[in-house]
Motif scaffolding. Structure first.
Motif, PDB file in Angstrom:
ATOM      1  N   ARG A   8      15.768 -14.321  18.760  1.00 13.31           N
ATOM      2  CA  ARG A   8      16.722 -15.214  19.400  1.00 13.31           C
ATOM      3  C   ARG A   8      17.394 -14.538  20.587  1.00 13.31           C
ATOM      4  NH1 ARG A   8      21.690 -18.469  16.628  1.00 13.31           N
ATOM      5  NH2 ARG A   8      22.294 -19.554  18.513  1.00 13.31           N
ATOM      6  N   PHE A   9      17.663 -13.246  20.463  1.00 18.38           N
ATOM      7  CA  PHE A   9      18.276 -12.454  21.525  1.00 18.38           C
ATOM      8  C   PHE A   9      17.369 -11.247  21.799  1.00 18.38           C
ATOM      9  CE2 PHE A   9      21.763 -14.310  18.961  1.00 18.38           C
ATOM     10  CZ  PHE A   9      22.254 -15.205  19.906  1.00 18.38           C
ATOM     11  N   PRO A  10      16.334 -11.436  22.615  1.00 17.54           N
ATOM     12  CA  PRO A  10      15.341 -10.380  22.793  1.00 17.54           C
ATOM     13  C   PRO A  10      15.905  -9.113  23.452  1.00 17.54           C
ATOM     14  CG  PRO A  10      14.982 -12.146  24.377  1.00 17.54           C
ATOM     15  CD  PRO A  10      16.063 -12.601  23.448  1.00 17.54           C
ATOM     16  N   ALA A  11      15.351  -7.990  23.018  1.00 19.00           N
ATOM     17  CA  ALA A  11      15.694  -6.690  23.596  1.00 19.00           C
ATOM     18  C   ALA A  11      14.939  -6.524  24.913  1.00 19.00           C
ATOM     19  CB  ALA A  11      15.314  -5.586  22.612  1.00 19.00           C
ATOM     20  N   PRO A  12      15.370  -5.660  25.764  1.00 22.74           N
ATOM     21  CA  PRO A  12      16.536  -4.790  25.634  1.00 22.74           C
ATOM     22  C   PRO A  12      17.821  -5.518  25.996  1.00 22.74           C
ATOM     23  CG  PRO A  12      15.478  -4.350  27.724  1.00 22.74           C
ATOM     24  CD  PRO A  12      14.635  -5.388  27.019  1.00 22.74           C
ATOM     25  N   ALA A  27      17.640  -9.639  27.014  1.00 20.26           N
ATOM     26  CA  ALA A  27      16.618  -9.469  28.051  1.00 20.26           C
ATOM     27  C   ALA A  27      16.537 -10.652  29.006  1.00 20.26           C
ATOM     28  CB  ALA A  27      15.254  -9.226  27.405  1.00 20.26           C
ATOM     29  N   ASN A  28      16.985 -11.817  28.551  1.00 20.54           N
ATOM     30  CA  ASN A  28      16.962 -13.012  29.396  1.00 20.54           C
ATOM     31  C   ASN A  28      18.252 -13.211  30.180  1.00 20.54           C
ATOM     32  OD1 ASN A  28      14.382 -13.728  28.462  1.00 20.54           O
ATOM     33  ND2 ASN A  28      15.268 -14.678  26.654  1.00 20.54           N
ATOM     34  N   LEU A  65      21.920  -1.730  19.770  1.00 14.59           N
ATOM     35  CA  LEU A  65      21.616  -2.223  18.421  1.00 14.59           C
ATOM     36  C   LEU A  65      20.173  -2.690  18.224  1.00 14.59           C
ATOM     37  CD1 LEU A  65      24.926  -4.049  17.483  1.00 14.59           C
ATOM     38  CD2 LEU A  65      24.031  -1.925  16.523  1.00 14.59           C
ATOM     39  N   PRO A  66      19.575  -3.465  19.134  1.00 14.93           N
ATOM     40  CA  PRO A  66      18.188  -3.889  18.893  1.00 14.93           C
ATOM     41  C   PRO A  66      17.213  -2.714  18.759  1.00 14.93           C
ATOM     42  CG  PRO A  66      19.152  -5.229  20.611  1.00 14.93           C
ATOM     43  CD  PRO A  66      20.115  -4.108  20.336  1.00 14.93           C
ATOM     44  N   GLU A  67      17.386  -1.692  19.587  1.00 12.50           N
ATOM     45  CA  GLU A  67      16.500  -0.531  19.501  1.00 12.50           C
ATOM     46  C   GLU A  67      16.725   0.240  18.213  1.00 12.50           C
ATOM     47  OE1 GLU A  67      18.227  -1.292  22.292  1.00 12.50           O
ATOM     48  OE2 GLU A  67      16.559  -1.847  23.601  1.00 12.50           O
ATOM     49  N   MET A  68      17.993   0.360  17.797  1.00 11.94           N
ATOM     50  CA  MET A  68      18.292   1.051  16.546  1.00 11.94           C
ATOM     51  C   MET A  68      17.693   0.307  15.363  1.00 11.94           C
ATOM     52  SD  MET A  68      22.222   2.186  17.355  1.00 11.94           S
ATOM     53  CE  MET A  68      22.613   2.384  15.649  1.00 11.94           C
ATOM     54  N   GLN A  69      17.782  -1.021  15.375  1.00 11.21           N
ATOM     55  CA  GLN A  69      17.221  -1.816  14.288  1.00 11.21           C
ATOM     56  C   GLN A  69      15.701  -1.648  14.233  1.00 11.21           C
ATOM     57  OE1 GLN A  69      17.774  -6.048  14.589  1.00 11.21           O
ATOM     58  NE2 GLN A  69      17.253  -6.383  12.461  1.00 11.21           N
ATOM     59  N   ALA A  70      15.055  -1.639  15.382  1.00 10.87           N
ATOM     60  CA  ALA A  70      13.600  -1.460  15.417  1.00 10.87           C
ATOM     61  C   ALA A  70      13.209  -0.097  14.865  1.00 10.87           C
ATOM     62  CB  ALA A  70      13.090  -1.629  16.846  1.00 10.87           C
ATOM     63  N   GLU A  71      13.967   0.943  15.214  1.00 15.28           N
ATOM     64  CA  GLU A  71      13.674   2.276  14.698  1.00 15.28           C
ATOM     65  C   GLU A  71      13.848   2.334  13.182  1.00 15.28           C
ATOM     66  OE1 GLU A  71      15.603   5.502  16.693  1.00 15.28           O
ATOM     67  OE2 GLU A  71      15.219   4.612  18.653  1.00 15.28           O
ATOM     68  N   LEU A  72      14.896   1.705  12.669  1.00 11.65           N
ATOM     69  CA  LEU A  72      15.106   1.686  11.225  1.00 11.65           C
ATOM     70  C   LEU A  72      13.978   0.949  10.501  1.00 11.65           C
ATOM     71  CD1 LEU A  72      18.948   1.025  10.977  1.00 11.65           C
ATOM     72  CD2 LEU A  72      17.729   3.102  10.287  1.00 11.65           C
TER      73      LEU A  72
END
Length: 79
Positions: A8-12, A27-28, A65-72
């Motif tokens: 819904r809220f794309p990274a980055p 990203a949008n 937060l999006p990058e941290m969530q992806a890493e987790l």
């Protein structure tokens, strides 16, 4: 529960500085959060606003937060 195929809220996400505000955008360019600050010490105390430096640190962490969530999630898949 299944996860949606599109975010819904794309990274980055990025933190954009405006007048007395940091706006966190996906990203949008869609705003997902606002962090308010004041450079006036008196206004910080009366209105409960953060300093610009405090607000910047929080905005940058929200944007990460999006990058941290992806890493987790990657980490969980490996173990």
């Amino acid at each position: 529960m299944t996860e949606p195929t599109t975010q819904r809220f794309p990274a980055p996400w990025t933190a954009v500085e405006l007048e007395e505000t940091f706006r966190i955008e996906d990203a949008n360019g869609f705003p997902v959060a606002y962090v308010y600050f004041s450079e006036d010490w008196e206004r910080q105390n009366v209105a409960g606003r953060m300093s610009k430096n405090e607000a910047r640190r929080i905005a940058v962490r929200i944007a990460a937060l999006p990058e941290m969530q992806a890493e987790l999630q990657d980490h969980e898949k490996r173990f």
